[in-house]
Design a protein around this motif. Sequence first.
Motif, PDB file in Angstrom:
ATOM      1  N   LEU A  62       0.825  -1.213  -0.024  1.00 39.76           N
ATOM      2  CA  LEU A  62      -0.092  -0.053   0.089  1.00 39.76           C
ATOM      3  C   LEU A  62       0.765   1.207   0.028  1.00 39.76           C
ATOM      4  O   LEU A  62       1.901   1.057   0.541  1.00 39.76           O
ATOM      5  N   PRO A  63       0.394   2.203  -0.675  1.00 36.53           N
ATOM      6  CA  PRO A  63       1.273   3.773  -0.600  1.00 36.53           C
ATOM      7  C   PRO A  63       1.106   4.244   0.660  1.00 36.53           C
ATOM      8  O   PRO A  63       0.413   3.926   1.498  1.00 36.53           O
ATOM      9  N   ASP A  64       2.215   5.082   1.330  1.00 35.61           N
ATOM     10  CA  ASP A  64       2.486   5.751   2.606  1.00 35.61           C
ATOM     11  C   ASP A  64       1.117   6.595   2.742  1.00 35.61           C
ATOM     12  O   ASP A  64       0.820   6.679   3.786  1.00 35.61           O
ATOM     13  N   ASP A  65       0.474   6.875   1.664  1.00 40.15           N
ATOM     14  CA  ASP A  65      -0.707   8.160   1.962  1.00 40.15           C
ATOM     15  C   ASP A  65      -2.064   7.292   1.924  1.00 40.15           C
ATOM     16  O   ASP A  65      -3.044   7.837   2.254  1.00 40.15           O
ATOM     17  N   SER A  66      -2.002   5.853   2.010  1.00 38.80           N
ATOM     18  CA  SER A  66      -3.277   5.173   2.179  1.00 38.80           C
ATOM     19  C   SER A  66      -3.880   5.411   3.468  1.00 38.80           C
ATOM     20  O   SER A  66      -3.257   5.570   4.476  1.00 38.80           O
ATOM     21  N   ALA A  67      -5.136   5.224   3.208  1.00 35.55           N
ATOM     22  CA  ALA A  67      -5.985   5.715   4.627  1.00 35.55           C
ATOM     23  C   ALA A  67      -6.131   4.600   5.547  1.00 35.55           C
ATOM     24  O   ALA A  67      -5.939   3.398   5.005  1.00 35.55           O
ATOM     25  N   VAL A  68      -5.861   4.801   6.865  1.00 32.56           N
ATOM     26  CA  VAL A  68      -5.664   3.719   7.702  1.00 32.56           C
ATOM     27  C   VAL A  68      -7.128   3.701   8.825  1.00 32.56           C
ATOM     28  O   VAL A  68      -7.542   4.684   9.366  1.00 32.56           O
ATOM     29  N   HIS A  69      -7.885   2.490   8.861  1.00 31.11           N
ATOM     30  CA  HIS A  69      -9.044   2.514   9.452  1.00 31.11           C
ATOM     31  C   HIS A  69      -8.813   1.483  10.711  1.00 31.11           C
ATOM     32  O   HIS A  69      -8.162   0.298  10.346  1.00 31.11           O
ATOM     33  N   ALA A  70      -9.176   1.979  11.929  1.00 30.84           N
ATOM     34  CA  ALA A  70      -8.982   0.984  13.042  1.00 30.84           C
ATOM     35  C   ALA A  70     -10.417   0.803  13.769  1.00 30.84           C
ATOM     36  O   ALA A  70     -11.143   1.625  13.891  1.00 30.84           O
ATOM     37  N   VAL A  71     -10.322  -0.278  14.747  1.00 33.13           N
ATOM     38  CA  VAL A  71     -11.295  -0.567  15.448  1.00 33.13           C
ATOM     39  C   VAL A  71     -10.996  -1.444  16.854  1.00 33.13           C
ATOM     40  O   VAL A  71     -10.067  -2.123  16.627  1.00 33.13           O
ATOM     41  N   TYR A  72     -11.602  -1.031  17.784  1.00 33.78           N
ATOM     42  CA  TYR A  72     -11.445  -1.922  18.859  1.00 33.78           C
ATOM     43  C   TYR A  72     -12.600  -2.043  19.623  1.00 33.78           C
ATOM     44  O   TYR A  72     -13.453  -1.144  19.680  1.00 33.78           O
ATOM     45  N   GLU A  73     -12.952  -2.875  20.824  1.00 31.58           N
ATOM     46  CA  GLU A  73     -14.130  -2.862  21.561  1.00 31.58           C
ATOM     47  C   GLU A  73     -14.059  -1.947  22.791  1.00 31.58           C
ATOM     48  O   GLU A  73     -12.901  -1.668  23.247  1.00 31.58           O
ATOM     49  N   ALA A  74     -15.226  -1.127  23.087  1.00 29.60           N
ATOM     50  CA  ALA A  74     -15.091  -0.347  24.256  1.00 29.60           C
ATOM     51  C   ALA A  74     -15.053  -1.323  25.542  1.00 29.60           C
ATOM     52  O   ALA A  74     -15.585  -2.232  25.246  1.00 29.60           O
ATOM     53  N   ARG A 108      -8.367   8.418  20.618  1.00 31.38           N
ATOM     54  CA  ARG A 108      -7.805   9.860  20.736  1.00 31.38           C
ATOM     55  C   ARG A 108      -6.330   9.695  20.205  1.00 31.38           C
ATOM     56  O   ARG A 108      -5.996  10.582  19.240  1.00 31.38           O
ATOM     57  N   TRP A 109      -5.551   8.844  20.503  1.00 30.34           N
ATOM     58  CA  TRP A 109      -4.268   8.868  20.239  1.00 30.34           C
ATOM     59  C   TRP A 109      -3.900   8.361  18.760  1.00 30.34           C
ATOM     60  O   TRP A 109      -3.288   8.820  17.834  1.00 30.34           O
ATOM     61  N   LEU A 110      -4.770   7.185  18.328  1.00 32.86           N
ATOM     62  CA  LEU A 110      -4.912   6.854  16.923  1.00 32.86           C
ATOM     63  C   LEU A 110      -5.334   8.084  16.151  1.00 32.86           C
ATOM     64  O   LEU A 110      -4.447   8.120  14.947  1.00 32.86           O
ATOM     65  N   GLY A 111      -6.253   8.703  16.246  1.00 32.41           N
ATOM     66  CA  GLY A 111      -6.858   9.782  15.739  1.00 32.41           C
ATOM     67  C   GLY A 111      -5.602  10.938  15.449  1.00 32.41           C
ATOM     68  O   GLY A 111      -5.508  11.329  14.505  1.00 32.41           O
ATOM     69  N   ALA A 112      -5.053  11.212  16.547  1.00 33.08           N
ATOM     70  CA  ALA A 112      -3.721  12.026  16.432  1.00 33.08           C
ATOM     71  C   ALA A 112      -2.825  11.705  15.492  1.00 33.08           C
ATOM     72  O   ALA A 112      -2.026  12.461  14.970  1.00 33.08           O
ATOM     73  N   ASN A 113      -2.712  10.319  15.267  1.00 36.45           N
ATOM     74  CA  ASN A 113      -1.563   9.817  14.343  1.00 36.45           C
ATOM     75  C   ASN A 113      -2.257   9.514  12.960  1.00 36.45           C
ATOM     76  O   ASN A 113      -1.474   8.486  12.276  1.00 36.45           O
ATOM     77  N   GLY A 114      -3.319  10.025  12.664  1.00 36.17           N
ATOM     78  CA  GLY A 114      -4.033   9.923  11.203  1.00 36.17           C
ATOM     79  C   GLY A 114      -4.778   8.507  11.088  1.00 36.17           C
ATOM     80  O   GLY A 114      -4.870   8.262   9.868  1.00 36.17           O
ATOM     81  N   VAL A 115      -4.919   7.832  12.074  1.00 36.28           N
ATOM     82  CA  VAL A 115      -5.735   6.741  11.972  1.00 36.28           C
ATOM     83  C   VAL A 115      -7.219   7.153  12.152  1.00 36.28           C
ATOM     84  O   VAL A 115      -7.448   7.549  13.161  1.00 36.28           O
ATOM     85  N   ASN A 116      -8.208   6.465  11.197  1.00 36.64           N
ATOM     86  CA  ASN A 116      -9.681   6.662  11.399  1.00 36.64           C
ATOM     87  C   ASN A 116      -9.963   5.751  12.384  1.00 36.64           C
ATOM     88  O   ASN A 116     -10.097   4.413  11.970  1.00 36.64           O
ATOM     89  N   CYS A 117     -10.371   5.777  13.641  1.00 34.81           N
ATOM     90  CA  CYS A 117     -10.832   4.747  14.646  1.00 34.81           C
ATOM     91  C   CYS A 117     -11.916   4.926  15.108  1.00 34.81           C
ATOM     92  O   CYS A 117     -12.641   5.877  15.442  1.00 34.81           O
ATOM     93  N   ILE A 118     -12.667   3.702  15.196  1.00 28.91           N
ATOM     94  CA  ILE A 118     -13.858   3.641  15.527  1.00 28.91           C
ATOM     95  C   ILE A 118     -13.714   2.612  16.888  1.00 28.91           C
ATOM     96  O   ILE A 118     -12.965   1.803  16.752  1.00 28.91           O
TER      97      ILE A 118
END
Length: 172
Positions: free
Chosen positions: A65-77, A86-96
């Motif tokens: 994948l290219p370096d500018d590819s979008a990154v999506h992450a997930v974890y359970e509450a 919040r940390w993932l979001g600050a590092n450019g990761v779209n987290c749910i």
Amino acid sequence: TTSSDSTRKTRDLYIAFDMGKDAWQVACSDGGKTRREAKIVRTDVEKGKRDVLAEVEKARKSFSLPDDSAVHAVYEAGRDGFWFARWLGANGVNCIVIDPASILVDRKAKQRKNDDIDARALLDLLVRHVTDDRKVSVVAVPQPHAEDAAELGRLLHRLGRARRSLALRVQS
């Protein structure tokens, strides 16, 4: 599926975290069903953060994948709260963050449960959520001060229960 959807699948990176007490199980995919990786990241927080960022880079290279590819992450509450989102979001990761009850489980099937299986289930859920527009119960990530206030309330509740329990033991 439109051609833009299939192009999008190949450009995005999907990461699921099963955050245990002693380790974080990480499953990565580029949206394809057959290509997955699972790695354990220790929960020493600062080392864990470095390992997560390193894992994102390893996964990008693994899936070409290219370096500018979008990154999506997930974890359970759960126990870890929302600092990770919040940390993932600050590092450019779209987290749910999802409600654990939103993961469908076959109640009649024999239940096998471990961190690998949980991470893969979360990964499949994330890919479907992002690509197929299948919505899951996403938990709103509160501001740090709101999360702290909720923790104070939970602490007061636990202390009240402990006080009542001790008082009953003394009386008996």
